[in-house]
Enzyme design. Sequence first.
Site, PDB file in Angstrom:
ATOM      1  N   SER A 277      -2.126   1.622   1.570  1.00  0.00           N
ATOM      2  CA  SER A 277      -2.547   1.086   0.279  1.00  0.00           C
ATOM      3  C   SER A 277      -4.055   1.165   0.170  1.00  0.00           C
ATOM      4  O   SER A 277      -4.773   1.158   1.173  1.00  0.00           O
ATOM      5  CB  SER A 277      -2.131  -0.376   0.172  1.00  0.00           C
ATOM      6  OG  SER A 277      -2.872  -1.128   1.103  1.00  0.00           O
ATOM      7  N   LYS A 278      -4.496   1.231  -1.083  1.00  0.00           N
ATOM      8  CA  LYS A 278      -5.938   1.372  -1.290  1.00  0.00           C
ATOM      9  C   LYS A 278      -6.700   0.109  -0.927  1.00  0.00           C
ATOM     10  O   LYS A 278      -7.906   0.135  -0.811  1.00  0.00           O
ATOM     11  CB  LYS A 278      -6.224   1.799  -2.726  1.00  0.00           C
ATOM     12  CG  LYS A 278      -5.731   0.837  -3.772  1.00  0.00           C
ATOM     13  CD  LYS A 278      -5.980   1.408  -5.152  1.00  0.00           C
ATOM     14  CE  LYS A 278      -5.445   0.448  -6.194  1.00  0.00           C
ATOM     15  NZ  LYS A 278      -5.452   1.012  -7.524  1.00  0.00           N
ATOM     16  N   ARG A 279      -5.994  -0.995  -0.762  1.00  0.00           N
ATOM     17  CA  ARG A 279      -6.674  -2.209  -0.299  1.00  0.00           C
ATOM     18  C   ARG A 279      -7.240  -2.005   1.111  1.00  0.00           C
ATOM     19  O   ARG A 279      -8.253  -2.574   1.467  1.00  0.00           O
ATOM     20  CB  ARG A 279      -5.710  -3.401  -0.242  1.00  0.00           C
ATOM     21  CG  ARG A 279      -5.194  -3.836  -1.557  1.00  0.00           C
ATOM     22  CD  ARG A 279      -6.085  -4.908  -2.193  1.00  0.00           C
ATOM     23  NE  ARG A 279      -5.749  -5.068  -3.586  1.00  0.00           N
ATOM     24  CZ  ARG A 279      -6.228  -4.315  -4.586  1.00  0.00           C
ATOM     25  NH1 ARG A 279      -7.115  -3.362  -4.328  1.00  0.00           N
ATOM     26  NH2 ARG A 279      -5.852  -4.501  -5.825  1.00  0.00           N
TER      27      ARG A 279
END
Length: 509
Positions: A277-279
């Site tokens: 995930s881009k987190r």
Amino acid sequence: MKKAPARGLRPESDHSFMSQITDSSAPVRVRIAPSPTGDPHVGTAYIGLINYLYARQRNGQFVLRIEDTDRTRFVSTSEQMIFDSLRWLGLNWHEGPDVGGPYGPYRQSERTEIYRAHADQLLASGHAYRCFCTADKLEADRRQQIAAKLPPRYPGTCRALTPEQIAAHLAAGTPSVVRMRVPLEGSTTFTDELRGAITFDHHNVDDQVLLKSDGYPTYHLANVVDDHLMQITDVIRAEEWISSTPKHVLLYQSFGWPLPRFWHMPLLRNQDKSKISKRKNPVSLIYYREAGYLPQAVLNFLGLLGGGMPADFNNGTEKFTLDEMAANFRHENIRTGGPVFDLTKLKWLNGEYIRALAPDDFYAALRSNILADSYLRPIAALIQTRIELLSQFGDLTGFLLNDNTHPPESVYLPKNRSREETLAFVADQLAALEAADWQHEAIESALKLLSSEKQWSVKENFMLLRAILTGSTMSPPLVESMILFGKARSIDRLRRFLEAEKKRPAQKA
Ligand code: GLU
């Protein structure tokens, strides 16, 4: 989902194992089918590589299809970025929207008539039905099911409408969708080439919408119709689509079409094993390109994930080229445990590739990236009025040329704000900027909106952002600088700042 015990033991009601691909000697045709909903994703490159290798090893065809029927998530610049990033990696396709081919058009928005005709065919054969339920009714059904601790699914309200009722609705102009009529009993089993037989009971398969009220197909209908019409022999895609596959198998059966082979690739994972995930990781291919990763290192890294290369290849080296992968990669060896997207390893590999470049090639790589005219020229324009000596260029622009600019607390922490509230606000800035178009007005208004929502003055907000992105309290105009630096890298800088700050104990005042 459950695995079938063995083919011989399946119950009579099973819709299983029907005509797996009829002609196993058919020339291999594979595809990737990205949706243009934003920046091209590393997952697309990963699945693209696996498909590319499969086709190349079998003298097959690799097709690029753009699945752009979800108009609510459509991003107009995305398609070109997908083409550019895949080409940058060297994953060239034989057929696609930009290169044409015998099975086009390859953009689903240009094929809507085809899907409508196929939906009509299913309506006529009784494999689908019209549903006139309103959004409110569907929401009420969903609430009731949740309250009754049942999995939310369409309760079948419109499954048994009479021809007269349907005609009356149509005459009155009631909006409708077309739904799949999933058998109420039994189960569907299909073979996943990596996992073996997988069975889904039909009471866990929803009456999926196939055609929406706007006349656009859903992913499921368009995907199956296109895979059939484009004569795709092997559907190689991410694991997250496994639960859609029984719906697809039922559709193939409803149309009387042979099934392709299905390969579901393990999902890429963050270090903590959650879905990538881009987190936690940069996921945009634009980031990797702009941050100065070499395409050969990215491909090598993606090829390492999942274990398709023999462990003893070249005495266990983890370095290999695309040609070496094409010669040695074995799809059946891919492990289904989720491979970890380990950025440290990718960086290490990239360093290896950089060191192996001939000096001229290294210089050429710099000139096409951090020292490209197209990058430096607008930077020069931004600082021309701000220097007295040419040699001060670097003083003002270092933050655009360096990889990291982590400021100390004395620089970034606003007066009268605690470290905790500041870091929480940075997380909000990150989310607001991630959602913004990377244009001056859009960036500025996203930040101003955030300021008013969180009661941070616009000045505090900009100063904090300036400190993090430039490492200093003084810089050339911030928004202009962010535009030159690019969205992918700006976001990454904020994300890295937060990550590092969270790991660091608070400094003494
Ligand atoms: N459009 C889907 C995606 O964005 C394609 C999935 C598939 O390959 O079937 O991933």
